[in-house]
Design a protein around this motif. Structure first.
Motif, PDB file in Angstrom:
ATOM      1  N   THR A 122       0.842  -1.186   0.000  1.00  0.00           N
ATOM      2  CA  THR A 122       0.000   0.000   0.000  1.00  0.00           C
ATOM      3  C   THR A 122       0.885   1.247   0.000  1.00  0.00           C
ATOM      4  O   THR A 122       1.641   1.481   0.939  1.00  0.00           O
ATOM      5  N   ILE A 123       0.763   2.032  -1.071  1.00  0.00           N
ATOM      6  CA  ILE A 123       1.581   3.229  -1.236  1.00  0.00           C
ATOM      7  C   ILE A 123       0.664   4.441  -1.310  1.00  0.00           C
ATOM      8  O   ILE A 123      -0.385   4.406  -1.951  1.00  0.00           O
ATOM      9  N   LYS A 124       1.068   5.508  -0.641  1.00  0.00           N
ATOM     10  CA  LYS A 124       0.274   6.734  -0.619  1.00  0.00           C
ATOM     11  C   LYS A 124       1.146   7.901  -1.069  1.00  0.00           C
ATOM     12  O   LYS A 124       2.313   7.990  -0.686  1.00  0.00           O
ATOM     13  N   THR A 125       0.569   8.794  -1.880  1.00  0.00           N
ATOM     14  CA  THR A 125       1.235  10.056  -2.191  1.00  0.00           C
ATOM     15  C   THR A 125       0.907  11.007  -1.057  1.00  0.00           C
ATOM     16  O   THR A 125      -0.263  11.294  -0.795  1.00  0.00           O
ATOM     17  N   CYS A 126       1.916  11.487  -0.381  1.00  0.00           N
ATOM     18  CA  CYS A 126       1.739  12.315   0.813  1.00  0.00           C
ATOM     19  C   CYS A 126       1.242  13.711   0.458  1.00  0.00           C
ATOM     20  O   CYS A 126       1.413  14.186  -0.666  1.00  0.00           O
ATOM     21  N   ALA A 127       0.659  14.368   1.447  1.00  0.00           N
ATOM     22  CA  ALA A 127       0.253  15.764   1.302  1.00  0.00           C
ATOM     23  C   ALA A 127       1.515  16.619   1.132  1.00  0.00           C
ATOM     24  O   ALA A 127       2.596  16.225   1.583  1.00  0.00           O
ATOM     25  N   PRO A 128       1.392  17.777   0.505  1.00  0.00           N
ATOM     26  CA  PRO A 128       2.574  18.617   0.253  1.00  0.00           C
ATOM     27  C   PRO A 128       3.381  18.971   1.506  1.00  0.00           C
ATOM     28  O   PRO A 128       4.602  19.104   1.440  1.00  0.00           O
ATOM     29  N   PHE A 129       2.734  19.104   2.641  1.00  0.00           N
ATOM     30  CA  PHE A 129       3.450  19.478   3.862  1.00  0.00           C
ATOM     31  C   PHE A 129       4.097  18.283   4.554  1.00  0.00           C
ATOM     32  O   PHE A 129       4.908  18.454   5.456  1.00  0.00           O
ATOM     33  N   GLU A 130       3.767  17.066   4.144  1.00  0.00           N
ATOM     34  CA  GLU A 130       4.356  15.863   4.730  1.00  0.00           C
ATOM     35  C   GLU A 130       5.634  15.533   3.964  1.00  0.00           C
ATOM     36  O   GLU A 130       5.587  15.248   2.781  1.00  0.00           O
TER      37      GLU A 130
ATOM     38  N   THR B 127       5.174  14.887   8.924  1.00  0.00           N
ATOM     39  CA  THR B 127       6.162  15.955   8.832  1.00  0.00           C
ATOM     40  C   THR B 127       7.429  15.515   9.549  1.00  0.00           C
ATOM     41  O   THR B 127       7.386  14.641  10.426  1.00  0.00           O
ATOM     42  N   LYS B 128       8.526  16.128   9.196  1.00  0.00           N
ATOM     43  CA  LYS B 128       9.799  15.802   9.838  1.00  0.00           C
ATOM     44  C   LYS B 128       9.727  16.088  11.340  1.00  0.00           C
ATOM     45  O   LYS B 128      10.233  15.313  12.152  1.00  0.00           O
ATOM     46  N   GLU B 129       9.044  17.177  11.704  1.00  0.00           N
ATOM     47  CA  GLU B 129       8.924  17.544  13.113  1.00  0.00           C
ATOM     48  C   GLU B 129       8.118  16.497  13.891  1.00  0.00           C
ATOM     49  O   GLU B 129       8.487  16.118  15.002  1.00  0.00           O
ATOM     50  N   GLN B 130       7.005  16.027  13.312  1.00  0.00           N
ATOM     51  CA  GLN B 130       6.194  14.988  13.966  1.00  0.00           C
ATOM     52  C   GLN B 130       7.008  13.722  14.166  1.00  0.00           C
ATOM     53  O   GLN B 130       6.977  13.102  15.230  1.00  0.00           O
ATOM     54  N   CYS B 131       7.724  13.333  13.141  1.00  0.00           N
ATOM     55  CA  CYS B 131       8.489  12.093  13.203  1.00  0.00           C
ATOM     56  C   CYS B 131       9.629  12.201  14.220  1.00  0.00           C
ATOM     57  O   CYS B 131       9.858  11.276  15.006  1.00  0.00           O
ATOM     58  N   GLN B 132      10.318  13.322  14.239  1.00  0.00           N
ATOM     59  CA  GLN B 132      11.412  13.492  15.196  1.00  0.00           C
ATOM     60  C   GLN B 132      10.892  13.517  16.632  1.00  0.00           C
ATOM     61  O   GLN B 132      11.523  12.964  17.530  1.00  0.00           O
ATOM     62  N   SER B 133       9.747  14.142  16.830  1.00  0.00           N
ATOM     63  CA  SER B 133       9.159  14.196  18.169  1.00  0.00           C
ATOM     64  C   SER B 133       8.787  12.793  18.648  1.00  0.00           C
ATOM     65  O   SER B 133       9.092  12.398  19.773  1.00  0.00           O
ATOM     66  N   LYS B 134       8.148  12.040  17.768  1.00  0.00           N
ATOM     67  CA  LYS B 134       7.753  10.668  18.111  1.00  0.00           C
ATOM     68  C   LYS B 134       8.982   9.793  18.329  1.00  0.00           C
ATOM     69  O   LYS B 134       9.043   9.003  19.264  1.00  0.00           O
ATOM     70  N   ARG B 135       9.957   9.954  17.469  1.00  0.00           N
ATOM     71  CA  ARG B 135      11.193   9.169  17.585  1.00  0.00           C
ATOM     72  C   ARG B 135      11.896   9.473  18.907  1.00  0.00           C
ATOM     73  O   ARG B 135      12.334   8.562  19.606  1.00  0.00           O
ATOM     74  N   LYS B 136      11.970  10.733  19.251  1.00  0.00           N
ATOM     75  CA  LYS B 136      12.632  11.122  20.497  1.00  0.00           C
ATOM     76  C   LYS B 136      11.907  10.526  21.700  1.00  0.00           C
ATOM     77  O   LYS B 136      12.510   9.978  22.611  1.00  0.00           O
TER      78      LYS B 136
END
Length: 155
Positions: A46-54, A85-94
């Motif tokens: 399953t592949i999705k084209t992300c929203a422009p801000f993602e 978003t990069k910020e969401q992913c970094q926050s979750k990763r941290k």
């Protein structure tokens, strides 16, 4: 005014570099799935084209029981993938990596990984490579520089 071979090579190098900086696709593509019992089937198809801000693909792997982590319940892996978003992913990763990403079999744990580049989240927690147009452009530019210097020297 005569253009020297090194000027042409420099111009070619700059053009190749600038072309590598342009994103010709309409949006980032990521694999997506939610709470699957492994990195199979839906998570790989399953592949999705992300929203422009993602701008990143995220992968989360959890070890525990559903619907909520609970002691003594049957434990298994759960995989989720998505655009974010990069910020969401970094926050979750941290949050996950510091407290919960232990890989201890008798405890519930969760880990999160971020990557940039189309479909980079195929593998789970794989440190998938990012798009490296800059490196490719630089390599092609250097080859163009060497070729043009050789060509003009023979003339």
């Amino acid at each position: 005014m005569m253009i020297k071979s090194w000027q042409i090579a420099l111009l070619a190098l700059a053009a190749v570099y600038l072309c590598g900086q342009v994103n010709f696709v309409s949006g980032l593509e990521c694999y997506v799935c939610s709470n699957q019992t492994g990195n199979t089937e839906k998570c790989l198809n399953t592949i999705k084209t992300c929203a422009p801000f993602e701008n990143v693909c995220g992968t989360e792997i959890r070890w525990g029981s559903q619907p909520y982590f609970s002691e003594g319940a049957l434990k298994q892996y759960y995989v989720s993938k998505r655009c974010m978003t990069k910020e969401q992913c970094q926050s979750k990763r941290k949050r996950y990596m510091q407290l919960y990403c232990t890989h201890i079999w008798y405890e519930d744990w969760a880990c999160n990984e971020c990557c940039q580049g189309d479909r980079c989240n195929y593998f789970v927690i794989s440190d998938a490579p990012t798009s490296s147009y800059t490196h490719k452009g630089l390599f092609i530019g250097i080859l163009a520089l060497i070729y043009s210097a050789w060509f003009w020297q023979r003339s």
